[in-house]
Enzyme design. Structure first.
Site, PDB file in Angstrom:
ATOM      1  N   CYS A   2      33.920  44.951  25.342  1.00 31.82           N
ATOM      2  CA  CYS A   2      34.115  46.082  24.498  1.00 31.82           C
ATOM      3  C   CYS A   2      35.478  45.292  23.677  1.00 31.82           C
ATOM      4  O   CYS A   2      36.280  44.546  24.263  1.00 31.82           O
ATOM      5  CB  CYS A   2      34.783  47.396  24.889  1.00 31.82           C
ATOM      6  N   ARG A  27      32.099  40.933  21.511  1.00 28.01           N
ATOM      7  CA  ARG A  27      32.254  41.529  22.664  1.00 28.01           C
ATOM      8  C   ARG A  27      31.683  42.768  23.117  1.00 28.01           C
ATOM      9  O   ARG A  27      31.550  43.294  24.072  1.00 28.01           O
ATOM     10  CB  ARG A  27      33.930  41.912  22.890  1.00 28.01           C
ATOM     11  N   TRP A  75      30.627  47.820  24.462  1.00 28.62           N
ATOM     12  CA  TRP A  75      29.337  47.405  25.361  1.00 28.62           C
ATOM     13  C   TRP A  75      29.367  48.194  26.497  1.00 28.62           C
ATOM     14  O   TRP A  75      30.208  48.272  27.404  1.00 28.62           O
ATOM     15  CB  TRP A  75      29.834  45.736  25.968  1.00 28.62           C
ATOM     16  N   ASN A 101      39.145  49.142  26.589  1.00 24.11           N
ATOM     17  CA  ASN A 101      38.518  48.011  27.160  1.00 24.11           C
ATOM     18  C   ASN A 101      38.655  48.011  28.758  1.00 24.11           C
ATOM     19  O   ASN A 101      39.548  47.521  28.923  1.00 24.11           O
ATOM     20  CB  ASN A 101      38.644  46.742  26.330  1.00 24.11           C
ATOM     21  N   GLY A 102      37.571  48.082  29.370  1.00 21.17           N
ATOM     22  CA  GLY A 102      37.847  47.929  30.890  1.00 21.17           C
ATOM     23  C   GLY A 102      37.099  49.138  31.692  1.00 21.17           C
ATOM     24  O   GLY A 102      36.104  49.644  30.932  1.00 21.17           O
ATOM     25  N   GLU A 487      20.676  25.362  32.209  1.00 20.20           N
ATOM     26  CA  GLU A 487      21.279  25.835  30.956  1.00 20.20           C
ATOM     27  C   GLU A 487      20.263  25.978  29.710  1.00 20.20           C
ATOM     28  O   GLU A 487      20.463  26.926  29.085  1.00 20.20           O
ATOM     29  CB  GLU A 487      22.335  24.839  30.396  1.00 20.20           C
ATOM     30  N   LYS A 491      19.491  29.443  27.656  1.00 16.49           N
ATOM     31  CA  LYS A 491      19.867  29.594  26.298  1.00 16.49           C
ATOM     32  C   LYS A 491      18.461  30.339  25.697  1.00 16.49           C
ATOM     33  O   LYS A 491      18.488  31.131  24.945  1.00 16.49           O
ATOM     34  CB  LYS A 491      19.914  28.133  25.810  1.00 16.49           C
ATOM     35  N   GLU A 494      18.214  34.027  26.903  1.00 20.32           N
ATOM     36  CA  GLU A 494      19.386  34.932  26.184  1.00 20.32           C
ATOM     37  C   GLU A 494      19.031  35.309  24.672  1.00 20.32           C
ATOM     38  O   GLU A 494      19.530  36.274  24.316  1.00 20.32           O
ATOM     39  CB  GLU A 494      20.823  33.814  25.911  1.00 20.32           C
ATOM     40  N   HIS A 510       7.181  23.451  45.342  1.00 17.58           N
ATOM     41  CA  HIS A 510       7.299  24.562  46.552  1.00 17.58           C
ATOM     42  C   HIS A 510       7.150  25.876  45.878  1.00 17.58           C
ATOM     43  O   HIS A 510       7.594  26.800  46.507  1.00 17.58           O
ATOM     44  CB  HIS A 510       8.509  24.353  47.033  1.00 17.58           C
ATOM     45  N   LYS A 609      29.940  38.518  24.789  1.00 14.52           N
ATOM     46  CA  LYS A 609      30.619  37.064  24.939  1.00 14.52           C
ATOM     47  C   LYS A 609      31.467  36.926  26.002  1.00 14.52           C
ATOM     48  O   LYS A 609      31.860  36.076  26.777  1.00 14.52           O
ATOM     49  CB  LYS A 609      31.072  36.508  23.749  1.00 14.52           C
TER      50      LYS A 609
HETATM   51  C1  G6P Z   1      28.949  36.015  29.238  1.00 15.03           C
HETATM   52  C2  G6P Z   1      28.614  34.991  28.089  1.00 15.03           C
HETATM   53  C3  G6P Z   1      28.263  33.627  28.543  1.00 15.03           C
HETATM   54  C4  G6P Z   1      29.301  32.930  29.342  1.00 15.03           C
HETATM   55  C5  G6P Z   1      29.563  33.858  30.289  1.00 15.03           C
HETATM   56  C6  G6P Z   1      30.863  33.375  31.051  1.00 15.03           C
HETATM   57  O1  G6P Z   1      27.736  36.107  30.084  1.00 15.03           O
HETATM   58  O2  G6P Z   1      27.570  35.722  27.611  1.00 15.03           O
HETATM   59  O3  G6P Z   1      28.103  32.686  27.345  1.00 15.03           O
HETATM   60  O4  G6P Z   1      28.842  31.782  29.939  1.00 15.03           O
HETATM   61  O5  G6P Z   1      29.829  35.190  30.237  1.00 15.03           O
HETATM   62  O6  G6P Z   1      32.121  33.736  30.194  1.00 15.03           O
HETATM   63  P1  G6P Z   1      33.294  32.550  30.476  1.00 15.03           P
HETATM   64  O7  G6P Z   1      34.048  33.290  29.168  1.00 15.03           O
HETATM   65  O8  G6P Z   1      34.046  32.924  31.550  1.00 15.03           O
HETATM   66  O9  G6P Z   1      32.720  31.373  30.201  1.00 15.03           O
END
Ligand code: G6P
Length: 614
Positions: A2, A27, A75, A101-102, A487, A491, A494, A510, A609
């Site tokens: 948030c 956020r 969020w 936020n929290g 990774e 991607k 996501e 396996h 994010k």
């Molecule tokens: C969220 C974001 C990711 C990020 C992760 C960790 O899931 O969508 O892109 O890698 O948080 O966030 P940080 O800010 O700790 O890298």
């Protein structure tokens, strides 16, 4: 997660708040809302489900006058995304509005107690409890708003960054923080507050980072005051902001994600600047050199992170073990914090986080510090919580990353971890001057290697059309290419919502090999390295089962190029530096597939994010 914003000053608050919400949309974007005190003394609260643009449409014919207000982009945690669960929440008498936020962990106990006193609730959120509690205290104790907020916060267990306004008190905003970020901007005649500084960069570069346990009393025409929960005043430390407005715009690209992918030659140059010097002969990381003894005596390194930062950390393990001969473990911060970790003063804990605010990573840091470990942070956002909570660290300096799917932050993190490994390895005498120079020389060329790799964009766009409607993908790699496979798969998941699995190529036999058929493409990351001949076998195994292969290989490759269905060639370079380069085509592939599917790549569903909740 948030995002919260607040404004008090001479300008129309609504405009500032909506602009700020757009910047904080990364956020969360389940709903948005705004509360304004109008010149006539009304508290106008408007909310809408979905993105900030929905709120703007909703407000088109509403009274949005007022010089003070607070706003929120959500969020969802407690309660589904809906108009009624959207913030701001307001007290039953309609006098007080609050954004948060929290998470309030003891909200149920507080809610039950308030209901026993006749208080009625209108949402399913934990936040509404807080505003009703403030009102209850304000009325029953006949106290000021700040006293009511302080008393309420003393009863609350959990994480919060809040902002509170009151109908009859249009010259004041009360804000507070515990474990969720909060920054205050100080203008000439106005104050701004937000979850990060991006909402007000164009208005002021004077900022105050509110600390845990502090309450900010923001009053029109008066200096900012910071109090703790015992009402003791603390000094206000004003800092200079280091981001510019152009960094927050798309700069001609259709999406932030694409802009951020293409920025990587520059962001990596910024990340390396001043750290790889003397034509590559020396690697300097002050955070390490200033704490040389701690690094020399370290018996173990523990990397803690979440999401993409965890993948970068896994690469950190390969790098640190290779170059520093120290045992390394990589932990999901969310698991680490509840795993009864055993640490002592001979351990170094490295927390990797783009935002510097991830709640689980912050909690892991606190545990590590309490057990005597030396804690090192690798973050992007200057002034965020993680750099402030660690003993030492390094910024990746890649500029604000706005696309929710991390790209340039990942390569920046891997770059810093590479420099860290070289710096420690050299300090320990395990890397010779000659080896440092050889690696340093290649690192200085990485921005150009990345630029050349980005030239694959058009071929990748064409390739993406073939696989847009695949329902599953397998990403395979070995050694340094294994975290890259993880990774790459993340991607794709996501932003395109296609199921994708990253796997160590040799482990495929396996289990995942059972899934391979002509419908399931495999992306195989196979640059020229010491495991190349091994991965050739894995490529053959996929081919033998009718699987389609997209291979990422080094320039000059012939063997895999002769087997794979599609080949993307990247510059050849030392093995430990390949992940930064091989991850670029994977970023582009997921971007184009998601665009072909019509997905919102910058704001994928359900994600945010900055994850400031557990
Ligand atoms: C969220 C974001 C990711 C990020 C992760 C960790 O899931 O969508 O892109 O890698 O948080 O966030 P940080 O800010 O700790 O890298």
């Amino acid at each position: 997660m948030c995002g919260i914003v607040g404004y008090i000053g001479d300008e129309n608050a609504y405009k500032v708040l909506i602009g700020g919400l757009h910047r904080l949309e990364y956020r969360g974007y389940d709903s948005a809302g705004v509360a304004l005190v109008s010149p006539e003394g009304h508290l106008n609260v408007y909310k809408a489900r979905g993105k900030v643009s929905n709120l703007e449409n909703f407000c088109k014919d509403k009274n949005t006058d007022g010089l003070v207000g607070i706003a929120h982009t959500r969020w969802a945690t407690h309660g589904e995304p809906s108009d009624c669960n959207a913030h701001p929440h307001f007290s039953e008498d309609g006098n007080i509005a609050l954004v948060h936020n929290g998470t309030i962990e003891n909200y149920k106990i507080l809610k039950d107690a308030l209901m026993e006193h006749g208080c009625k609730f209108h949402s399913e959120t934990d936040t509404e409890v807080l505003v009703q509690l403030i009102e209850y205290i304000r009325i029953n104790n006949k106290c000021s708003l700040v006293d009511a907020v302080r008393e309420a916060l003393r009863q609350v267990v959990g994480a919060y960054a809040i902002a509170v306004i009151e109908k009859n008190n249009p010259d004041t905003i009360i804000a507070a923080r515990q474990s969720s970020p909060l920054v205050i901007g100080i203008g000439d005649n106005d104050f701004f507050l937000a979850s990060d500084a991006t909402p007000f960069v164009e208005f002021t570069d004077n900022v105050v980072y509110v600390e845990d346990g502090q309450i900010a009393v923001i009053k029109r025409g008066e200096p900012l005051k910071l109090l703790d929960l015992d009402n003791r005043e603390s000094t206000v430390d004003v800092k200079k902001l280091q981001i510019s407005i152009s960094q927050l715009e798309k700069g001609g690209y259709p999406h932030f994600m694409l802009k951020e992918i293409f920025e990587q030659p520059e962001t990596l140059r910024d990340c390396i600047r001043g750290r790889v010097v003397d034509n590559g002969r020396r690697v300097i990381l002050n955070g390490v050199l200033d704490n040389k003894e701690r690094f020399l005596k370290a018996k173990r390194i523990v990397l803690v992170a979440c999401g993409t930062s965890w993948h970068a950390s896994l690469l950190g393990k390969y790098l640190l073990q290779d170059m520093c001969k120290i045992p390394v473990t990589v932990e999901y911060a969310s698991e680490f914090r509840y795993s009864n970790p055993v640490l002592d003063e001979n351990d170094i804990v490295i927390a990797v986080s783009q935002s510097g605010e991830t709640a689980d990573t912050l909690a892991a840091i606190k545990i590590a510090r309490s057990m005597g470990a030396f804690v090192y942070g690798i973050s992007n956002v200057v002034g965020s919580s993680i750099p402030r909570e660690t003993h030492s660290g390094t910024y990746i300096h890649v500029g604000p990353e706005i696309g929710v799917a991390s790209t340039k932050a990942f390569t920046g993190q891997v770059m810093v971890l590479t420099l860290l490994a070289i710096c420690i390895g050299h300090l320990k005498g395990l890397l010779s001057d000659h080896e440092v120079e050889r690696l340093g020389h290649h690192i200085l060329q990485i921005p150009d290697y990345v630029k050349r790799t980005l030239e694959l964009n058009e071929s990748i766009e064409r390739l993406s059309l073939i696989y847009t409607y695949a329902r599953n993908f397998l990403y395979l790699g070995r050694g340094y290419s294994y975290p890259v496979a993880l990774e790459g798969a993340l991607k794709l998941k996501e932003i395109s919502y296609i199921h994708a699995e990253g796997y160590p190529a040799a482990e495929m036999k396996h289990g995942p090999i059972a899934l391979i058929d002509s419908e399931m493409p495999s992306v195989i990351i196979a640059p020229k390295d010491h495991l190349y001949d091994k991965i050739v076998n894995n490529v053959q195994q996929v081919k033998a089962r009718g699987g389609n292969i997209i291979a990422i290989v080094s320039d000059g490759d012939e063997t895999i190029s002769g087997i794979a269905d599609h080949v993307l060639k990247v510059p050849d370079m030392p093995e430990c530096l390949t992940p930064i380069i091989t991850s670029i085509p994977l970023q582009l592939l997921s971007y184009h597939i998601a665009i072909n599917k019509g997905k919102d790549v910058d704001m994928p569903r359900n994600l945010a994010k900055s994850v400031t909740v557990e």
